[in-house]
Design a protein around this motif. Sequence first.
Motif, mmCIF file in Angstrom:
data_model
loop_
_atom_site.group_PDB
_atom_site.id
_atom_site.type_symbol
_atom_site.label_atom_id
_atom_site.label_comp_id
_atom_site.label_asym_id
_atom_site.label_seq_id
_atom_site.Cartn_x
_atom_site.Cartn_y
_atom_site.Cartn_z
ATOM 1 N N ALA A 134 0.740 -1.181 -0.069
ATOM 2 C CA ALA A 134 -0.032 0.003 0.011
ATOM 3 C C ALA A 134 0.916 1.417 0.022
ATOM 4 C CB ALA A 134 -0.945 -0.042 1.234
ATOM 5 N N VAL A 189 -2.478 5.487 6.536
ATOM 6 C CA VAL A 189 -3.665 4.360 6.576
ATOM 7 C C VAL A 189 -4.151 4.444 8.019
ATOM 8 C CG1 VAL A 189 -3.620 1.614 6.911
ATOM 9 C CG2 VAL A 189 -1.981 2.624 5.320
ATOM 10 N N GLN A 221 -5.703 4.862 2.788
ATOM 11 C CA GLN A 221 -6.205 3.498 2.975
ATOM 12 C C GLN A 221 -7.092 3.577 4.280
ATOM 13 O OE1 GLN A 221 -5.814 0.526 0.701
ATOM 14 N NE2 GLN A 221 -7.753 0.296 1.581
ATOM 15 N N LYS A 239 -12.458 4.694 0.728
ATOM 16 C CA LYS A 239 -11.091 4.102 0.669
ATOM 17 C C LYS A 239 -10.883 2.807 1.589
ATOM 18 C CE LYS A 239 -9.216 8.703 -0.129
ATOM 19 N NZ LYS A 239 -8.467 9.904 0.489
ATOM 20 N N PHE A 246 -7.728 -7.234 2.697
ATOM 21 C CA PHE A 246 -6.312 -6.626 2.888
ATOM 22 C C PHE A 246 -5.199 -7.223 3.058
ATOM 23 C CE2 PHE A 246 -3.323 -3.532 5.249
ATOM 24 C CZ PHE A 246 -3.123 -2.647 4.014
#
Length: 647
Positions: A134, A189, A221, A239, A246
């Motif tokens: 990511a 994130v 994210q 998102k 994941f």
Amino acid sequence: MTQPLWQPTAAAIESSPLRAFMQRVNERYQQSLSHYEDLHQWSVVNPEEFWEMMWEFGEVVAAEQGSRVLENADRMPGARWFPEARLNFAENLLRFRDDRTAVVSLREDGQRVSLTFAQLHDQVAQIALALEQAGVVPGDRVAGFVPNCHYALMAMLATASLGAIWSSCSPDFGFNGVLDRFGQIQPKVLFATDGYLYNGKRINSLPRVAEIADALDGLEQVVVFPFLETHPDISSIQKAVLWDDFRIPDAREIDFAELPFDHPLYIMYSSGTTGVPKCIVHSAGGTLLQHLKEHQLHTSLTRDDTLFYYTTCGWMMWNWLVSGLAVGATLVLFDGSPFAPEPKTLWDMAEREGVTVFGTSAKYIAACEKAGLKPGQTHHLPKLRAILSTGSPLSHESFDYVYRDIKPDLLLASISGGTDIISCFALGCPTRPVYRGQLQCRGLGMDVQVYNEQGQPVVGEKGELVCVQPFPSMPIGFWNDPDGSRYRAAYFERFDNIWAHGDYAEITPEDGMIIHGRSDAVLNPGGVRIGTAEIYRQVEKVEAVLEALCIGQDWKDDVRVVLFVRMKEGFTLDEGLKKRIRETIKAETTPRHVPSKIIQVADIPRTLSGKIVELAVREVVHGRPVKNQDALANPETLQLFANLPEL
């Protein structure tokens, strides 16, 4: 001479890791240290040798240690520890990879998840690789809006494995409370939960997660893990992806980023009751080494222990707890109310899980006594060998309660430090007696003293708790404080080049410590400084009182003591009870401690981590605004203190 409540046996002293460490020091440096005070004195006179020995004793996993231990030893702030070292915090916590139990994750409804060290490693690997893919790199921030559970632990370890910086709040924080924190650090994130349980209620977090995600600049994210529902609907969150979608299922190895000792690991937050919370940045190496010391030497923690601390992910005791993995102990994580579905819940858990070290708050221990709990009679706790208490001073009566009604043969360690140092200044000592109302010792390698108003060290007198030499777990600094001015103002303005912690404390003749309260909450009637804890201790003796809060009110060119009390159900504050409270306080303290006013209130305001907020109440009573009410768990209670006719 003060009589101890408990003393360790000669055999327990001899077999303790602290004794083994002392013997190693004696052999290496031709010393003849025999008592804790000898070792403490040696550790502060020889800080480089002490911390280097702690690195070795704690078996720190590192790509490189380097030859230098300390640079700029005379600068606070400015000292640098192990400047040549390269290590990874998560690698140290994941050093074991076997089939022993690493973590037991419990909810208040009884749901239980258990992971071995091997399973924990593999699941962290799956999240670490997903974060790397990511785009997360060293120095990026990863935030957690999470309950205290195995998902939170894995997300933190995966973050740290990459050298990114972890920061967390518990899901009971309101939107503004979260934004005041995460908005400053701009995470790339966000890990979040679909909801949580508290006191029998199921609370859906997803609407708040959506609101937070929309408001955070730079967020790329959101990862939602299922805590309430098996397949939560996250369609309203931008998102967002579910945890299982994941992670990278076939990942097994972790490519640990080997980074400097002072590379950022955590961003913690001050309570924020006097303004926007300060973002306190802690280093990977300093946190690791300090926690290894506190766990191994001060708590005798080993692979045979099961460590529990009642905490949320918004309190530094969570960070302290999870470091127990570095010595191979089993962690017990619990999320929910400590009194749901009934007051004995945590003692049921301690019996069932075989907890050896039980960590909690002074408030919880007092509440257990008020609720009439007697775990020593109702529960089988043969493995329990230590109880740790923090958050506020533990009253003398709570010491009595633990040894009378929980277990007579255990180490009761009242410990004190804070988010500021992600560790302790004063804590337990397995080779020393426990004295009523005292913290057993000052921490090894921590040159802690008490200064009077003139800046002179004193023993047997109350004063300001200070640390006069650098230590590894000092913050790197504050986030968004490029010139370090806010950091210096917070701790180093009172005394030059000396850490002033903000606690009003006393070193006892037994070389223990007493914390009398926060310095900024000290009462000053007639110019006499009184710690609020001195008053709370007496009020707790009154059966009808559930809890209390005390402030100093400006009055006729002086200060008068005002005591607010929350009564137990079925009791009302009348003149007879006021008289009893005053007599109880006066009998054990001085006439100056006796409140001029005693007022009943329905509730008492607390921070999100459960600490009462004298300063906020003082502001309300004086008709001044409270700057940041989002820092409070129950801000509506402040209205109970406004415009009171009695004042």
